[in-house]
Write a protein that holds these residues in place. Structure first.
Motif, PDB file in Angstrom:
ATOM      1  N   SER A 377      74.385  60.969  69.516  1.00 16.29           N
ATOM      2  CA  SER A 377      73.145  61.718  69.319  1.00 16.29           C
ATOM      3  C   SER A 377      71.948  60.929  69.834  1.00 16.29           C
ATOM      4  N   ALA A 378      71.877  59.638  69.478  1.00 14.23           N
ATOM      5  CA  ALA A 378      70.770  58.799  69.943  1.00 14.23           C
ATOM      6  C   ALA A 378      70.821  58.622  71.456  1.00 14.23           C
ATOM      7  N   GLU A 379      72.031  58.473  71.997  1.00 11.23           N
ATOM      8  CA  GLU A 379      72.190  58.324  73.447  1.00 11.23           C
ATOM      9  C   GLU A 379      71.660  59.537  74.191  1.00 11.23           C
ATOM     10  N   THR A 380      72.017  60.723  73.721  1.00  9.77           N
ATOM     11  CA  THR A 380      71.572  61.942  74.383  1.00  9.77           C
ATOM     12  C   THR A 380      70.061  62.128  74.257  1.00  9.77           C
ATOM     13  N   ALA A 381      69.517  61.781  73.084  1.00  7.93           N
ATOM     14  CA  ALA A 381      68.071  61.886  72.892  1.00  7.93           C
ATOM     15  C   ALA A 381      67.326  60.994  73.882  1.00  7.93           C
ATOM     16  N   LEU A 382      67.830  59.768  74.085  1.00  7.99           N
ATOM     17  CA  LEU A 382      67.208  58.855  75.044  1.00  7.99           C
ATOM     18  C   LEU A 382      67.356  59.394  76.464  1.00  7.99           C
ATOM     19  N   ASN A 383      68.569  59.790  76.831  1.00  6.10           N
ATOM     20  CA  ASN A 383      68.806  60.288  78.186  1.00  6.10           C
ATOM     21  C   ASN A 383      67.919  61.487  78.514  1.00  6.10           C
ATOM     22  N   SER A 384      67.948  62.477  77.631  1.00  2.47           N
ATOM     23  CA  SER A 384      67.305  63.747  77.947  1.00  2.47           C
ATOM     24  C   SER A 384      65.781  63.651  77.907  1.00  2.47           C
ATOM     25  N   SER A 385      65.244  62.941  76.926  1.00  8.49           N
ATOM     26  CA  SER A 385      63.784  62.803  76.860  1.00  8.49           C
ATOM     27  C   SER A 385      63.258  62.003  78.050  1.00  8.49           C
TER      28      SER A 385
END
Length: 407
Positions: A377-385
């Motif tokens: 979840s944190a990985e995707t939040a960093l990637n996408s933002s």
């Protein structure tokens, strides 16, 4: 006593936070009801995934077909920011792993049935085959590399079409965008269902055994979000990056955290770019590309888990090997799938650099899926933002860090 303005007319982000809190309370009060509420989250993510492929194909084609001759699209500097950001994240993960070494308790489960890539060549071969994929199959499977290729090709061909044809294509793109905005309005209900189901079914108890590993992973991602990426943006724009950074984390990172899919968050990012006033011909191409190759979080995951396995086995790592690992993690992350857990299958690729067998590497992958409740979840939040952040930083237009509200 009158209610505060943010409660009388709550913004979409406020509604999402309310849904988050409500989902948490429901899962704690009744896990069974929380699991049932997961249907709302499933419907929301499915709706995003359903509309995203069509949106990418049409929007890219329309943006290129209607591109004004002589106008600067700004794609090249954005691509450079993507690569620099991902490589920087890998270096940060190496330094953090050296400063806070972690070890794992490896125990191979019986039900692992995953197929890691054999090497960098296979990753690049897969990417090439995605480029030449059948457009219908690309739409059905969510192959965004293939959709980008077809969108760019159609857009270039239609630049020579009549004004009426290009106008129809632009109207079609606006219609798809309207549908996307309608789906995004359902985000509060979707987040409510996703949070309730996750806490009811998984809980957080299983994460306690890997608290140190999670701390290193999340610490690296937080560092990149609040220090690394802002520094890169400052060097590019020479302006205070934090208003834009916090806007991207708030408007894009929150939904990405719970959908756990860069691909599913493409419509959210496209809408945010529109509200930020960015040129459509820029973000219509850069956002889908970013969902595929801008993978700072994936680079961190690959590097940290690999070095955790290295520390567990007592393998010595010198500086040149660490730098080579950063390069491999960067290339591997660019080939990671934009779906939940996509980066974990690249861990055996990096482990091979140290001679670690596939069996041992797959044990590390299994641990990755355990901590993935939070890590992914944190990985995707960093990637996408970061997709929006770097698109705004590299865009030829001046950006206001305060987006227009969703109508």
């Amino acid at each position: 006593m009158p209610l505060p303005a943010f409660l009388r007319r709550p913004s979409l982000v406020t509604q999402i936070v309310i849904g988050l809190v409500a989902g948490t309370l429901l899962a704690l009060a009744s896990p069974r009801a929380g699991a049932a509420a997961g249907l709302l989250g499933t419907v929301f993510v499915s709706a995003l995934k359903a509309v995203a492929p069509v949106l990418v194909l049409v929007l890219v084609a329309a943006a290129i077909a209607n591109h004004r001759r002589g106008a600067q699209s700004g794609i090249r500097p954005i691509l450079l920011l993507y690569i620099v950001g991902t490589f920087t994240a890998a270096l940060v993960a190496v330094l953090a792993s050296f400063a806070f070494p972690t070890t794992l308790r490896l125990a191979l489960p019986d039900d692992i049935a995953l197929t890691p890539p054999d090497g960098i060549g296979q990753v690049l071969h897969t990417l090439l085959m995605q480029v030449v994929d059948n457009p219908v199959n690309a739409l059905m499977t969510g192959n965004y590399i293939g959709l980008l290729a077809w969108g760019i090709g159609l857009g270039l061909a239609l630049r020579h079409a009549s004004d009426g044809t290009r106008a129809v294509l632009a109207d079609f793109a606006h219609a798809i965008t309207w549908l996307v905005r309608l789906v995004i309005r359902l985000a509060p209900l979707g987040i409510f269902g996703l949070v309730a189901a996750t806490l009811a079914q998984s809980g957080l108890g299983a994460l306690l055994d890997y608290a140190r590993l999670l701390a290193v992973l999340l610490g690296c991602m937080l560092f990149m979000a609040l220090v690394g990426n802002p520094l890169i943006v400052f060097l590019k724009t020479r302006r205070n990056p934090y208003p834009l950074v916090f806007t991207c984390l708030r408007e894009s990172g929150i939904t990405a955290f719970f959908t756990r899919s860069s691909a599913a968050n493409i419509p959210v990012n496209l809408e945010l770019c529109r509200r930020l006033g960015l040129p459509e011909e820029t973000y219509a191409v850069s956002i889908p590309i970013g969902a595929t190759i801008n993978m700072a979080g994936a680079a961190i995951t690959i590097t940290v888990l690999t070095l955790a396995a290295v520390n567990t086995l007592g393998i010595a790592v010198d500086l040149p090997t660490a730098l080579l690992l950063s390069v491999i993690a960067t290339i591997g992350a660019c080939g990671a799938s934009g779906v939940p857990g996509g980066s974990l299958l690249l861990v055996p690729l990096a482990c091979g650099l140290f001679g670690i067998s596939t069996d041992l590497a797959m044990q590390v992958v299994a641990i990755g899926f355990i901590v993935g409740v939070v890590q992914d979840s944190a990985e995707t939040a960093l990637n996408s933002s970061t997709d929006v952040l770097f698109t705004a930083a590299g865009s030829p237009a001046r950006v206001d860090a305060t987006p227009d509200p969703i109508a």
